[in-house]
Design an enzyme around this catalytic site. Structure first.
Site, PDB file in Angstrom:
ATOM      1  N   SER A  87      -0.064   0.488  -7.927  1.00  0.00           N
ATOM      2  CA  SER A  87      -0.573   1.337  -8.992  1.00  0.00           C
ATOM      3  C   SER A  87       0.254   1.150 -10.267  1.00  0.00           C
ATOM      4  CB  SER A  87      -0.521   2.805  -8.565  1.00  0.00           C
ATOM      5  OG  SER A  87      -1.338   3.010  -7.442  1.00  0.00           O
ATOM      6  N   HIS A 124       1.076   1.394   7.010  1.00  0.00           N
ATOM      7  CA  HIS A 124       0.513   0.704   8.178  1.00  0.00           C
ATOM      8  C   HIS A 124       0.767  -0.795   8.179  1.00  0.00           C
ATOM      9  CE1 HIS A 124      -3.675  -0.213   6.206  1.00  0.00           C
ATOM     10  NE2 HIS A 124      -2.679  -0.497   5.425  1.00  0.00           N
TER      11      HIS A 124
END
Length: 202
Positions: free
Chosen positions: A16, A64
């Site tokens: 981001s 993850h």
């Protein structure tokens, strides 16, 4: 070319813009003081995780993608090794949608989520203390998404219309590693244009 950028092509993630991280951190600042516990879902490069810890909080990141967890630990160890040595920061490999057993049952003063959801999930809301705050992007995979925050005032999960939606953003959705890898296989644009290499040569 800076080696920190090479990980993008290896493990398929999206970073981001700095102003979005800054906005999220500002929203969480009063919930991240010394003695507080913060959960960083989709902890990515470890940047936001480390910033939250520097505000004083004990922070657990969950990501993850194993390669990204390894890189984030290297990033933090480079200049903030004390956060890892003191266990003020822990980053775990796991799927936040099935909250790791080392986290399950823990209540957090604040939660930051670095991946988009269409509506606030029950598992996140249940992990937040009464009076705590969650900051996350809300919206469908292809947008529009909004950086959103909400404070916990009841056990009932608030609807989107009852949350504070601030400005438009574009995040990857909460998903699994296979989806993320398959998505990036279809991208043909060179993420490292020539001008990047030219800058490095100078």
């Amino acid at each position: 070319m800076n080696n920190d950028y090479l990980i993008i092509s290896r493990i398929f993630f999206q970073i981001s813009a700095p102003h979005i991280h800054a906005s999220a951190l500002e929203l969480l600042s009063s919930f991240s003081s010394k003695g507080s516990k913060v959960l960083d879902i989709g902890s990515g490069t470890g940047y936001v995780t480390a910033c939250l810890a520097r505000m004083g909080a004990e922070v657990i990141g969950i990501e993850h993608m194993k390669g990204l967890v390894e890189q984030s630990l290297k990033n933090i160890r480079r200049n903030h090794s004390d956060l890892l040595e003191s266990k003020q920061v822990r980053i775990l490999v796991g799927d936040a949608r099935e909250l790791d057993k080392r986290i399950e049952g823990t209540k957090f003063d604040a939660i930051h989520c670095g991946a988009a959801v269409e509506k606030l999930p029950q598992y996140m809301w249940s992990s937040l203390k009464d009076g705590g705050r969650i900051v996350l992007p809300i919206g469908p995979e292809d947008g529009p998404q909004y950086l959103t925050y909400v404070d916990k005032k009841s056990e009932q999960v608030p609807s989107n219309k009852d949350m504070h939606m601030l400005f438009r953003v574009l995040y990857v959705p909460i998903t699994n590693t296979k989806w993320q890898e398959d998505r990036w296989q279809h991208i043909t644009v060179d993420p490292f244009p020539d001008e990047v290499d030219n800058d490095e040569d100078e």
